[in-house]
Design a protein around this motif. Sequence first.
Motif, PDB file in Angstrom:
ATOM      1  N   LEU A 161      19.777  93.328  15.772  1.00 53.83           N
ATOM      2  CA  LEU A 161      18.503  93.179  15.077  1.00 53.83           C
ATOM      3  C   LEU A 161      17.764  91.938  15.569  1.00 53.83           C
ATOM      4  O   LEU A 161      18.375  90.937  15.955  1.00 53.83           O
ATOM      5  CB  LEU A 161      18.727  93.097  13.575  1.00 53.83           C
ATOM      6  CG  LEU A 161      19.441  94.294  12.944  1.00 53.83           C
ATOM      7  CD1 LEU A 161      19.637  94.082  11.450  1.00 53.83           C
ATOM      8  CD2 LEU A 161      18.667  95.589  13.200  1.00 53.83           C
ATOM      9  N   SER A 180      23.435  92.552  13.227  1.00 48.59           N
ATOM     10  CA  SER A 180      23.403  93.956  13.646  1.00 48.59           C
ATOM     11  C   SER A 180      23.714  94.868  12.460  1.00 48.59           C
ATOM     12  O   SER A 180      24.237  94.418  11.434  1.00 48.59           O
ATOM     13  CB  SER A 180      24.401  94.214  14.779  1.00 48.59           C
ATOM     14  OG  SER A 180      25.726  94.045  14.310  1.00 48.59           O
ATOM     15  N   SER A 222      15.883  90.360  11.405  1.00 48.85           N
ATOM     16  CA  SER A 222      16.895  90.170  10.356  1.00 48.85           C
ATOM     17  C   SER A 222      17.944  89.152  10.749  1.00 48.85           C
ATOM     18  O   SER A 222      18.641  88.604   9.886  1.00 48.85           O
ATOM     19  CB  SER A 222      17.571  91.504  10.032  1.00 48.85           C
ATOM     20  OG  SER A 222      16.614  92.444   9.592  1.00 48.85           O
ATOM     21  N   ASP A 271      12.696  95.956  14.108  1.00 48.92           N
ATOM     22  CA  ASP A 271      14.065  96.304  13.714  1.00 48.92           C
ATOM     23  C   ASP A 271      14.158  97.750  13.245  1.00 48.92           C
ATOM     24  O   ASP A 271      15.081  98.483  13.608  1.00 48.92           O
ATOM     25  CB  ASP A 271      14.539  95.370  12.602  1.00 48.92           C
ATOM     26  CG  ASP A 271      14.850  93.965  13.116  1.00 48.92           C
ATOM     27  OD1 ASP A 271      14.912  93.798  14.342  1.00 48.92           O
ATOM     28  OD2 ASP A 271      15.023  93.053  12.286  1.00 48.92           O
TER      29      ASP A 271
END
Length: 301
Positions: A106, A116, A109, A35
């Motif tokens: 992402l 995002s 996450s 990420d």
Amino acid sequence: MEKLKNLLKNENGNVLVLVSLAFTGLIALTGLVIDGGQLYMTKSHLQKTANAAVLSGAQELTNTEAKVTSVVDEILTRHNETGAKERLDISMNHRVGIELKKPVPLFFSSIFGVESVDVRVTAGARLGAMGRGTGAAPLGIDESISLEYGKIYELKVDQSGIEAGTNFGILALAGTGARTYKDTLLNGYQQELKVGDIVETQTGNVAGPTREAVDVLVNTCSSPLARDCPRALLVVVYKPHKHEQNQLKQVEVRGFAYFYLTERMRHNDSTVKGMFIKRADSGFEDLIAADRGAYSIRLTE
């Protein structure tokens, strides 16, 4: 013996727990790296795009606001970031600024509900009076002149040097002689000139070589707004430095201006006709340079 077996079983269970925790941590770390790397690469790409957009757009700050916008949008399209433009600020003859925003999906996450993150970058570029530059033509104007842009001027090229008190003159940037003068007028002086430099004036009648060079230059482009137009001459803005027998022998560079050749010289004509224009191009700013419409561009953020 039974107690020893139970202890070993308990230790095996502890190792399994520790391995599970370590594996989970490794996955989390890998996800964060993925990420973070994605966010970093996106921001780096957006920043380069924003810088390119404002630097290119700033070249048109002496043109029209519509042209600035068009050039900025063209750069964004080339970098596949057309939809990233969040804000564009244009102050003609001064500055252009941009803000880009792009949502980045992402990987890790998203497990925690963060799908995002918006990456934002800003960039700005402004104009400054050119104080150092290459490619100057062997023509000069006195810094005392207050120019009217777009007005037709006539620069005399038949005098021996520059007479004291005149506003225009021919310069020996690359050395003396008609052939050297003509070559410099056609191709520009290839060494850097800067504010404070002392240069010699050109002696002798150079109307013929000027006429030959002008005939070539006026055919190179058709508009003073065209980029990289050879008939838009970078000329020296000077301050008189050394007089000799009512002739100005040396001048001090005080800045630069752009002189656009409007027409050919007629037979036996002793003047170059053109108009001064505002133009942003390569070069370097100097805070003490005379502002006569020749500008360099620099990033401000």
